[in-house]
Design an enzyme around this catalytic site. Structure first.
Site, PDB file in Angstrom:
ATOM      1  N   TYR A  69      -1.907  29.483 -13.561  1.00  0.00           N
ATOM      2  CA  TYR A  69      -1.876  28.180 -13.357  1.00  0.00           C
ATOM      3  C   TYR A  69      -1.012  27.667 -12.133  1.00  0.00           C
ATOM      4  CZ  TYR A  69      -2.455  23.318 -16.239  1.00  0.00           C
ATOM      5  OH  TYR A  69      -2.481  21.858 -15.969  1.00  0.00           O
ATOM      6  N   TYR A 129      -6.641  19.059 -10.201  1.00  0.00           N
ATOM      7  CA  TYR A 129      -5.960  19.129 -11.003  1.00  0.00           C
ATOM      8  C   TYR A 129      -6.742  19.278 -11.888  1.00  0.00           C
ATOM      9  CZ  TYR A 129      -2.603  18.753 -14.186  1.00  0.00           C
ATOM     10  OH  TYR A 129      -2.022  18.415 -16.446  1.00  0.00           O
TER      11      TYR A 129
END
Lengths: 384, 307
Positions: free
Chosen positions: A288, A338
């Protein structure tokens, strides 16, 4: 009893990734779920479970209505923003392994750029008592909250802005050759990173991931059923959540040490124990990357290098596609889009199928992590 | 006679409080710690052989330890029958919330020896005020304490404190911030903190059970499980532990760029606040708290460099 090996991701689907989708978040969710089912060779009528984030505005029943899904026997939400990503798959795997549902779809869809932008100061969030120790003091954006950790990490270990920049450069390099990435054919150099403007010192613009509109969905079913479906299954070898001592959402500033992400350490122990593998067995890492410094800290928490040494670990090309630990071959959230970590899980599935645009040869195990600085989650996906 | 004087007269009339026995008899371990802290190397306090040869013909306790023997301990609370505690409460309620000790005169009638068990009584002698002082308007409270072994008086002390209303700090005179600001959500667990900033105090939650200092606060102590949070008033001094220079996006009520610092206070907890007036910010920069009044409800704590 372990869920390891009991369930698999049998289908992946996504909308295009854009800055303005031009349609509702519910439409994005419905499109992504339909695409994932088609990929798996399943019909909406096969679905009996839905899982998403508490932050998602699309309720399970709204998505079920759009898809024409009649009955649900399992529906669940996971909290803490992007920390939920891999945990949606964990929820689905547990439901499948225990017979609560047979086909569970995990989804996340939003207009995070054209609609509600997380990178702005959320006045409403200040209504939370936990946030009352940070927002009113002027610390009201995710970038600033991560910057506070990053400054201390630099102070303790000698990391520099350039070390953070190397993460952005590798993500953008991989995105440059991914036609689905927003930053397709737009790589950056370390100089570009160093000359980008400050957002919240020590974070520059290019340390911060982009904002995107889009949706991603993942179909989870039993490993046995997955083998009879259209695609080669990505077997869930491990699925773990983690929250640490004195945990806050983005502002765990009151622990003895400000340079780690102990909640990711908890996830790591769960993953290695369940999967029966260790860091050296990982072929591809999808970490991430909403902000670059936390990629370095994750490498340390996950055991790829000792604490404080990630900057040395990444300096010699380890994260390249042909390196020791290929990182985010799709370009990550900095480069592709995203979608709150869900697009990274889809990339892990493609790497195992052998269908990724930046394919790493001989991939047996892919590690995926979810949002950092918050209670989080992770997955190890493997071959059948 | 105003309310404070009436209460003072009532408490003074009650005379000596009941005798309160020390937690432990006079003992060598406590003496050792005390003389080491003070730096007193006289062997009559710690060396039995040297003490036997001295005029005392055995170990004695330092006379100045008289008050030590009857201290409440780190987490102790004054009893309801303690005249000083009762007078403090009266003055707290009247808004004289800060305290500083001004005089302590002790008289020692004889040396104490290990294993003697002392008891103490206290009476309220005098309350004078209101007086204007450099710290702010306040009342001088004088008490007399007497230490006994059995019925024998062994030591006495006249003790004077100033209970004062903190003077408005210069920072409080700043104009009210013109743009909308982000206000904290305040609930039962956190209201003491914001009441404190309004009163010019930086309060740190302190567990009423085990004394754990904790920030941010909560209703139940994670160490001992007690649900009786109290607080201490921080000295408001600390060092920058980490910081952010915020440039983008705009934050309501702030002009960019601005600095937010995570400060480690001398009491040991960390706290966030805006840092202003620093030419150069660095980890380790010594800072102190300042209070900025936003409106009648809200006063924000922030930091400035300290010399």
């Amino acid at each position: 009893m372990s869920v390891s090996g009991k369930a698999a991701i049998a289908g992946i689907g996504a909308t295009e990734f854009s800055k303005e989708s031009g349609r509702s978040e519910l439409q994005l969710a419905a499109e992504a779920v339909r695409a994932a089912l088609a990929d798996a060779g399943l019909e909406p009528s096969d679905v009996d479970g839905l899982v998403t984030f508490t932050m998602d505005t699309n309720t399970e029943i709204a998505v079920a209505r759009e898809l024409g899904i009649e009955e649900l026997t399992f529906f669940s939400r996971v909290h803490y923003g992007g920390g939920a990503a891999c945990a949606t798959v964990q929820q689905a795997a547990m439901a499948v392994a225990t017979g609560m549902a047979e086909v569970v779809v995990c989804y996340r869809a939003f207009n995070e750029r054209s609609g509600h932008r997380f990178g702005q100061v959320q006045m409403a969030a200040a209504g939370n008592v936990d946030n009352s120790w940070s927002y009113p003091m002027g610390l009201g954006t995710p970038a600033a909250m991560v910057a506070m950790f990053a400054r201390r990490y630099m102070h303790e270990y000698g990391a520099t802005s350039e070390d953070f920049g190397r993460i952005a450069v590798i993500d953008r390099k991989h995105a440059a050759t991914n036609p689905n990435a927003w930053f397709h054919e737009r790589p950056i150099t370390l100089d570009d990173h160093q000359s980008s403007r400050w957002i919240a010192e020590p974070l520059r613009l290019l340390d911060c991931c982009q904002e995107s509109d889009g949706g991603v969905a993942l179909v989870v079913t039993s490993a046995e059923r997955a083998r009879s479906l259209r695609q080669s299954p990505a077997v869930i070898r491990a699925a773990a959540q983690g929250s640490g001592t004195d945990q806050y959402t983005m502002t765990s500033y009151y622990r003895d040490d400000l340079t780690g992400l102990p909640e990711m350490g908890t996830v790591a122990r769960g993953l290695w124990q369940q999967a029966g593998i260790g860091p050296s067995d990982v072929d591809v890492a999808v970490l991430y990357d909403h902000f670059t410094p936390f990629v370095l800290v994750q490498l340390e928490e996950l055991g790829f290098c000792p604490r404080g040494e990630a900057r040395h670990f990444i300096a010699g090309g380890a994260l390249e596609l042909d390196g020791e630990l290929p990182l985010n071959p799709h370009g990550g959230q900095l480069g592709e889009a995203y979608i709150h970590g869900m697009n990274g899980i889809a990339e892990a599935v493609r790497q195992l199928r052998g269908t990724a645009v930046n394919q790493v040869a001989g991939t047996d195990h892919v590690l995926v992590t979810a949002g950092t600085g918050v209670p989080t989650s992770g997955l190890v996906l493997g071959q059948v | 006679m105003n309310e404070i004087e009436k209460e003072a007269a009532r408490i003074a009339e009650q005379g000596e409080s009941p005798r309160r026995l020390a937690r432990d008899p006079v003992n060598l371990p406590m003496i050792r710690n005390w003389v080491e802290a003070i730096g007193d190397t006289n062997p009559v306090y710690t060396d039995p052989e040297a003490a036997a040869k001295s005029v005392h013909e055995g170990l004695v306790a330092p006379p100045a330890m008289a008050q030590v023997w009857t201290m409440y301990g780190l987490n102790g609370q004054r009893g309801g029958d303690d005249p000083l505690g009762a007078m403090m409460t009266v003055l707290d309620d009247a808004g004289f919330t800060s305290v500083v000790a001004t005089n302590s005169d002790q008289t020692y009638h004889r040396y104490l020896r290990p294993d003697e068990h002392v008891a103490v009584t206290t009476r309220l002698e005098d309350v004078t005020g209101p007086k204007r002082t450099a710290l702010g308007e306040g009342w001088f409270v004088t008490t007399t304490s007497t230490w006994y072994v059995g019925d024998e008086v062994v030591a006495e002390m006249r003790f004077r404190v100033l209970k004062f209303r903190p003077a408005a700090k210069p920072a409080e005179a700043k104009p009210v911030v013109s743009t909308p600001v982000i206000k904290p959500a305040i609930n039962r667990d956190t209201e003491y903190f914001w009441e404190g900033t309004r009163a010019g105090e930086l309060r740190i939650q302190r567990c009423g059970g085990c004394g754990l200092l904790r920030h941010p606060p909560g209703p139940m102590c994670p160490e001992c499980g007690a649900t009786k949070p109290k607080y201490l008033v921080s000295e408001g001094r600390g060092e920058v532990y980490s910081y952010v220079v915020h440039h983008h996006p705009r934050v309501p009520g702030k002009e960019v760029p601005f600095v937010v610092a995570l400060v480690e206070l001398e009491e040991g907890v960390r706290m966030l606040g805006e840092l202003t007036g620093a030419a150069e910010v660095r980890v380790g920069l010594p800072v102190e708290v300042v209070f900025t009044k936003v409106d009648d409800e809200l006063t924000m704590p922030s930091w400035r460099p300290r010399a």
